[in-house]
Design a protein around this motif. Sequence first.
Motif, PDB file in Angstrom:
ATOM      1  N   GLY A 215      -1.573   4.274   1.203  1.00  0.00           N
ATOM      2  CA  GLY A 215      -2.089   3.127   0.471  1.00  0.00           C
ATOM      3  C   GLY A 215      -3.588   2.953   0.619  1.00  0.00           C
TER       4      GLY A 215
ATOM      5  N   GLY B  70       1.858   7.856  -0.300  1.00  0.00           N
ATOM      6  CA  GLY B  70       0.686   7.868   0.553  1.00  0.00           C
ATOM      7  C   GLY B  70       0.611   6.578   1.353  1.00  0.00           C
TER       8      GLY B  70
ATOM      9  N   TYR C 235       1.226   3.553  -8.123  1.00  0.00           N
ATOM     10  CA  TYR C 235       1.807   2.224  -8.153  1.00  0.00           C
ATOM     11  C   TYR C 235       0.787   1.246  -7.580  1.00  0.00           C
ATOM     12  CZ  TYR C 235       6.488   4.222  -8.853  1.00  0.00           C
ATOM     13  OH  TYR C 235       7.582   4.879  -9.348  1.00  0.00           O
TER      14      TYR C 235
ATOM     15  N   PHE D  19      -0.856   2.675  -4.262  1.00  0.00           N
ATOM     16  CA  PHE D  19      -0.118   3.770  -3.636  1.00  0.00           C
ATOM     17  C   PHE D  19       0.001   4.945  -4.591  1.00  0.00           C
ATOM     18  CE2 PHE D  19       1.338   1.952   0.279  1.00  0.00           C
ATOM     19  CZ  PHE D  19       1.491   0.595   0.048  1.00  0.00           C
TER      20      PHE D  19
END
Lengths: 115, 119
Positions: A108, A106, A36, A90
């Motif tokens: 980021g 995660g 994302y 992410f």
Amino acid sequence: AQSVAQPEDQVNVAEGNPLTVKCTYSVSGNPYLFWYVQYPNRGLQFLLKYITGDNLVKGSYGFEAEFNKSQTSFHLKKPSALVSDSALYFCAVGQGTGSARQLTFGSGTQLTVLP
Amino acid sequence: SAVISQKPSRDICQRGTSLTIQCQVDSQVTMMFWYRQQPGQSLTLIATANQGSEATYESGFVIDKFPISRPNLTFSTLTVSNMSPEDSSIYLCSVGSRGTSGFSTDTQYFGPGTRLTVL
């Protein structure tokens, strides 16, 4: 328990150069993997996913990611970076079957593309 | 394409008050989720909003602090109760579907988020 690691808090790349944002995961069973992107003051936008099939997944805005089971990685790549790609990325892993399941994100990676 | 909206987009609230955040989808979806993104942090799942039943909360989140409603397949609310400055975050709803209503299967789609500041 499932987990995701994004080892780089910050990635800088020059415009026109290839970019890679790294992601490794840990999950029991088959993973569902996602990328994302979050632009400032915006929600998350879905880029691409790996559920099954070809290890190389193509997504939005020219991004692609390669699923590597032996290395438990799902790195995000783009052949030629744009300044407009600068954003927070992410990686996420989910488990389950059928409809969307719980995602673990995660920490980021902030991507900055320099003109 | 399907649209997910959240209200309010941002708010500044006083300590001890409560805020209800709305998430509206323009088509029916199976799953709705609420996440919190604290400043400079990643997303943490608060709960799964189940239509017609109680929400399912993740470890560290309780119904008294974050009551959730899911009255139908297109709408959900999250209330942040008795707020403190530590609740200052972006709150995001997401939706998932079994492949109907414009959403791909196995993918979560996110609303624009609600930026909450508690003084």
